[in-house]
Design a protein around this motif. Structure first.
Motif, PDB file in Angstrom:
ATOM      1  N   ILE A 117       0.867  -1.316  -0.109  1.00 29.63           N
ATOM      2  CA  ILE A 117      -0.031   0.135   0.050  1.00 29.63           C
ATOM      3  C   ILE A 117       0.917   1.206  -0.072  1.00 29.63           C
ATOM      4  CG2 ILE A 117      -1.842   1.219   1.190  1.00 29.63           C
ATOM      5  CD1 ILE A 117      -2.730  -1.493   0.186  1.00 29.63           C
ATOM      6  N   LEU A 118       0.730   1.841  -0.965  1.00 26.57           N
ATOM      7  CA  LEU A 118       1.533   3.347  -1.178  1.00 26.57           C
ATOM      8  C   LEU A 118       0.830   4.703  -1.138  1.00 26.57           C
ATOM      9  CD1 LEU A 118       3.910   1.874  -3.961  1.00 26.57           C
ATOM     10  CD2 LEU A 118       4.407   1.998  -1.614  1.00 26.57           C
ATOM     11  N   ARG A 119       1.367   5.580  -0.680  1.00 28.69           N
ATOM     12  CA  ARG A 119       0.831   7.006  -0.886  1.00 28.69           C
ATOM     13  C   ARG A 119       1.528   7.645  -1.961  1.00 28.69           C
ATOM     14  NH1 ARG A 119      -3.022   9.787   2.497  1.00 28.69           N
ATOM     15  NH2 ARG A 119      -2.225  11.715   2.079  1.00 28.69           N
ATOM     16  N   ILE A 120       1.149   7.880  -2.863  1.00 24.07           N
ATOM     17  CA  ILE A 120       1.991   8.771  -4.016  1.00 24.07           C
ATOM     18  C   ILE A 120       1.241   9.886  -4.546  1.00 24.07           C
ATOM     19  CG2 ILE A 120       2.816   6.378  -5.139  1.00 24.07           C
ATOM     20  CD1 ILE A 120       0.604   6.873  -7.530  1.00 24.07           C
ATOM     21  N   ARG A 121       2.164  10.889  -5.254  1.00 27.57           N
ATOM     22  CA  ARG A 121       1.581  12.184  -5.545  1.00 27.57           C
ATOM     23  C   ARG A 121       0.313  11.752  -6.779  1.00 27.57           C
ATOM     24  NH1 ARG A 121       6.336  15.760  -7.307  1.00 27.57           N
ATOM     25  NH2 ARG A 121       4.614  17.089  -8.288  1.00 27.57           N
ATOM     26  N   LYS A 122      -0.750  12.478  -6.672  1.00 27.47           N
ATOM     27  CA  LYS A 122      -1.895  12.356  -7.531  1.00 27.47           C
ATOM     28  C   LYS A 122      -1.607  13.032  -9.008  1.00 27.47           C
ATOM     29  CE  LYS A 122      -6.635  12.660  -7.730  1.00 27.47           C
ATOM     30  NZ  LYS A 122      -7.953  13.141  -7.050  1.00 27.47           N
ATOM     31  N   TYR A 123      -0.929  14.193  -8.952  1.00 25.73           N
ATOM     32  CA  TYR A 123      -0.306  14.702 -10.000  1.00 25.73           C
ATOM     33  C   TYR A 123       0.984  14.933 -10.479  1.00 25.73           C
ATOM     34  CZ  TYR A 123      -5.221  16.487  -9.581  1.00 25.73           C
ATOM     35  OH  TYR A 123      -6.585  16.561  -9.540  1.00 25.73           O
ATOM     36  N   GLU A 124       1.494  14.205 -11.593  1.00 28.84           N
ATOM     37  CA  GLU A 124       3.060  13.964 -11.602  1.00 28.84           C
ATOM     38  C   GLU A 124       3.623  15.156 -12.337  1.00 28.84           C
ATOM     39  OE1 GLU A 124       4.510  10.611 -12.923  1.00 28.84           O
ATOM     40  OE2 GLU A 124       3.105   9.307 -11.685  1.00 28.84           O
TER      41      GLU A 124
ATOM     42  N   GLY B 135      -3.048  25.521  -7.416  1.00 31.80           N
ATOM     43  CA  GLY B 135      -1.826  25.036  -7.522  1.00 31.80           C
ATOM     44  C   GLY B 135      -1.189  24.484  -6.027  1.00 31.80           C
ATOM     45  N   VAL B 136      -1.850  24.942  -4.974  1.00 31.10           N
ATOM     46  CA  VAL B 136      -1.491  24.198  -3.796  1.00 31.10           C
ATOM     47  C   VAL B 136      -1.942  23.017  -3.530  1.00 31.10           C
ATOM     48  CG1 VAL B 136      -1.783  24.474  -1.297  1.00 31.10           C
ATOM     49  CG2 VAL B 136      -1.049  26.383  -2.702  1.00 31.10           C
ATOM     50  N   TYR B 137      -3.515  22.945  -4.070  1.00 31.97           N
ATOM     51  CA  TYR B 137      -4.061  21.721  -3.936  1.00 31.97           C
ATOM     52  C   TYR B 137      -3.315  20.545  -4.935  1.00 31.97           C
ATOM     53  CZ  TYR B 137      -7.251  18.127  -5.018  1.00 31.97           C
ATOM     54  OH  TYR B 137      -7.644  16.706  -5.333  1.00 31.97           O
ATOM     55  N   ALA B 138      -3.120  20.914  -6.076  1.00 27.32           N
ATOM     56  CA  ALA B 138      -2.456  20.178  -6.833  1.00 27.32           C
ATOM     57  C   ALA B 138      -0.987  19.498  -6.416  1.00 27.32           C
ATOM     58  CB  ALA B 138      -2.182  20.478  -8.358  1.00 27.32           C
ATOM     59  N   ALA B 139      -0.296  20.448  -5.845  1.00 29.95           N
ATOM     60  CA  ALA B 139       1.095  19.825  -5.250  1.00 29.95           C
ATOM     61  C   ALA B 139       1.002  19.148  -3.861  1.00 29.95           C
ATOM     62  CB  ALA B 139       1.821  21.369  -4.903  1.00 29.95           C
ATOM     63  N   SER B 140      -0.206  19.334  -3.334  1.00 30.14           N
ATOM     64  CA  SER B 140      -0.264  18.509  -1.970  1.00 30.14           C
ATOM     65  C   SER B 140      -1.244  17.473  -1.999  1.00 30.14           C
ATOM     66  CB  SER B 140      -0.841  19.308  -0.932  1.00 30.14           C
ATOM     67  OG  SER B 140      -2.050  19.812  -1.231  1.00 30.14           O
ATOM     68  N   ALA B 141      -1.862  17.062  -3.240  1.00 24.69           N
ATOM     69  CA  ALA B 141      -2.849  15.892  -3.513  1.00 24.69           C
ATOM     70  C   ALA B 141      -1.982  14.687  -3.377  1.00 24.69           C
ATOM     71  CB  ALA B 141      -3.617  16.230  -4.767  1.00 24.69           C
ATOM     72  N   ARG B 142      -2.420  13.578  -2.525  1.00 26.13           N
ATOM     73  CA  ARG B 142      -1.865  12.246  -2.702  1.00 26.13           C
ATOM     74  C   ARG B 142      -3.004  11.267  -2.918  1.00 26.13           C
ATOM     75  NH1 ARG B 142       2.370  14.619  -3.137  1.00 26.13           N
ATOM     76  NH2 ARG B 142       3.964  15.085  -1.293  1.00 26.13           N
ATOM     77  N   GLU B 143      -2.569  10.412  -3.213  1.00 26.86           N
ATOM     78  CA  GLU B 143      -3.632   9.130  -3.515  1.00 26.86           C
ATOM     79  C   GLU B 143      -3.053   7.587  -2.941  1.00 26.86           C
ATOM     80  OE1 GLU B 143      -5.303   8.548  -7.526  1.00 26.86           O
ATOM     81  OE2 GLU B 143      -2.981   8.459  -8.087  1.00 26.86           O
ATOM     82  N   VAL B 144      -3.948   6.891  -2.447  1.00 25.47           N
ATOM     83  CA  VAL B 144      -3.336   5.628  -1.892  1.00 25.47           C
ATOM     84  C   VAL B 144      -3.596   4.497  -2.993  1.00 25.47           C
ATOM     85  CG1 VAL B 144      -4.052   3.776  -0.393  1.00 25.47           C
ATOM     86  CG2 VAL B 144      -4.108   6.101   0.323  1.00 25.47           C
ATOM     87  N   VAL B 145      -2.758   3.671  -3.193  1.00 22.11           N
ATOM     88  CA  VAL B 145      -2.470   2.821  -4.470  1.00 22.11           C
ATOM     89  C   VAL B 145      -2.134   1.549  -3.894  1.00 22.11           C
ATOM     90  CG1 VAL B 145      -2.500   4.465  -6.356  1.00 22.11           C
ATOM     91  CG2 VAL B 145      -0.464   3.431  -5.373  1.00 22.11           C
TER      92      VAL B 145
ATOM     93  N   TYR C  90       2.889  -3.372 -11.093  1.00 24.32           N
ATOM     94  CA  TYR C  90       1.363  -3.004 -11.446  1.00 24.32           C
ATOM     95  C   TYR C  90       0.726  -2.572 -10.335  1.00 24.32           C
ATOM     96  CZ  TYR C  90      -3.433  -3.238 -13.009  1.00 24.32           C
ATOM     97  OH  TYR C  90      -4.775  -2.947 -13.127  1.00 24.32           O
ATOM     98  N   TYR C  91       0.059  -1.321 -10.613  1.00 23.40           N
ATOM     99  CA  TYR C  91      -0.596  -0.622  -9.498  1.00 23.40           C
ATOM    100  C   TYR C  91      -2.081  -0.164  -9.809  1.00 23.40           C
ATOM    101  CZ  TYR C  91       0.321   3.932 -11.498  1.00 23.40           C
ATOM    102  OH  TYR C  91       0.376   4.870 -12.613  1.00 23.40           O
ATOM    103  N   PHE C  92      -3.157  -0.264  -8.815  1.00 19.86           N
ATOM    104  CA  PHE C  92      -4.205   0.184  -9.101  1.00 19.86           C
ATOM    105  C   PHE C  92      -4.704   0.918  -7.978  1.00 19.86           C
ATOM    106  CE2 PHE C  92      -4.298  -4.208  -7.420  1.00 19.86           C
ATOM    107  CZ  PHE C  92      -5.056  -4.079  -6.349  1.00 19.86           C
ATOM    108  N   LYS C  93      -5.590   1.806  -7.903  1.00 14.17           N
ATOM    109  CA  LYS C  93      -6.331   2.552  -7.021  1.00 14.17           C
ATOM    110  C   LYS C  93      -6.903   1.525  -5.748  1.00 14.17           C
ATOM    111  CE  LYS C  93      -8.571   7.017  -5.896  1.00 14.17           C
ATOM    112  NZ  LYS C  93      -9.166   8.099  -6.767  1.00 14.17           N
ATOM    113  N   ALA C  94      -6.629   2.033  -4.553  1.00 13.32           N
ATOM    114  CA  ALA C  94      -6.866   1.084  -3.498  1.00 13.32           C
ATOM    115  C   ALA C  94      -8.134   1.687  -2.611  1.00 13.32           C
ATOM    116  CB  ALA C  94      -5.860   0.734  -2.558  1.00 13.32           C
ATOM    117  N   TYR C  95      -9.216   1.168  -2.619  1.00 18.74           N
ATOM    118  CA  TYR C  95     -10.112   1.686  -1.633  1.00 18.74           C
ATOM    119  C   TYR C  95     -10.300   0.974  -0.356  1.00 18.74           C
ATOM    120  CZ  TYR C  95     -11.813   3.418  -6.015  1.00 18.74           C
ATOM    121  OH  TYR C  95     -12.113   4.269  -7.361  1.00 18.74           O
ATOM    122  N   LEU C  96      -9.603   1.728   0.361  1.00 15.07           N
ATOM    123  CA  LEU C  96      -9.442   1.094   1.951  1.00 15.07           C
ATOM    124  C   LEU C  96     -10.538   1.911   2.949  1.00 15.07           C
ATOM    125  CD1 LEU C  96      -5.639   1.381   2.166  1.00 15.07           C
ATOM    126  CD2 LEU C  96      -7.053  -0.636   1.590  1.00 15.07           C
ATOM    127  N   PRO C  97     -11.008   0.972   3.637  1.00 12.99           N
ATOM    128  CA  PRO C  97     -12.074   1.520   4.628  1.00 12.99           C
ATOM    129  C   PRO C  97     -11.485   2.360   5.553  1.00 12.99           C
ATOM    130  CG  PRO C  97     -11.748  -0.827   5.378  1.00 12.99           C
ATOM    131  CD  PRO C  97     -10.852  -0.442   3.993  1.00 12.99           C
TER     132      PRO C  97
END
Length: 71
Positions: free
Chosen positions: A3-10, A40-50, A58-65
């Protein structure tokens, strides 16, 4: 699976948007400049869990409770 937290926008474009928002706020329209700055601040700080496979990458979006804090 890992389970990784990565930047949403590269890329570096969110930082360019922040710089453009600051310049626009100083020399142009204050309302539009602040809006661009906040985007810009939102885009720089946005993260998602994969979920990522350690073997193939291979990675995919993880829907964790939502998990409460365990004490």
């Amino acid at each position: 699976m890992d389970i990784l937290r990565i930047r949403k926008y590269e890329g570096n474009w969110p930082y360019w948007v922040i710089a453009g928002g600051v310049l626009l706020s100083l020399f142009g329209g204050l309302v539009i400049g602040v809006f661009v700055l906040l985007c810009g601040v939102y885009a720089a700080s946005a993260r998602e869990v994969v979920s990522c496979c350690p073997k193939c990458g291979y990675y995919f979006k993880a829907y964790l409770p939502d998990q409460g804090r365990e004490e």
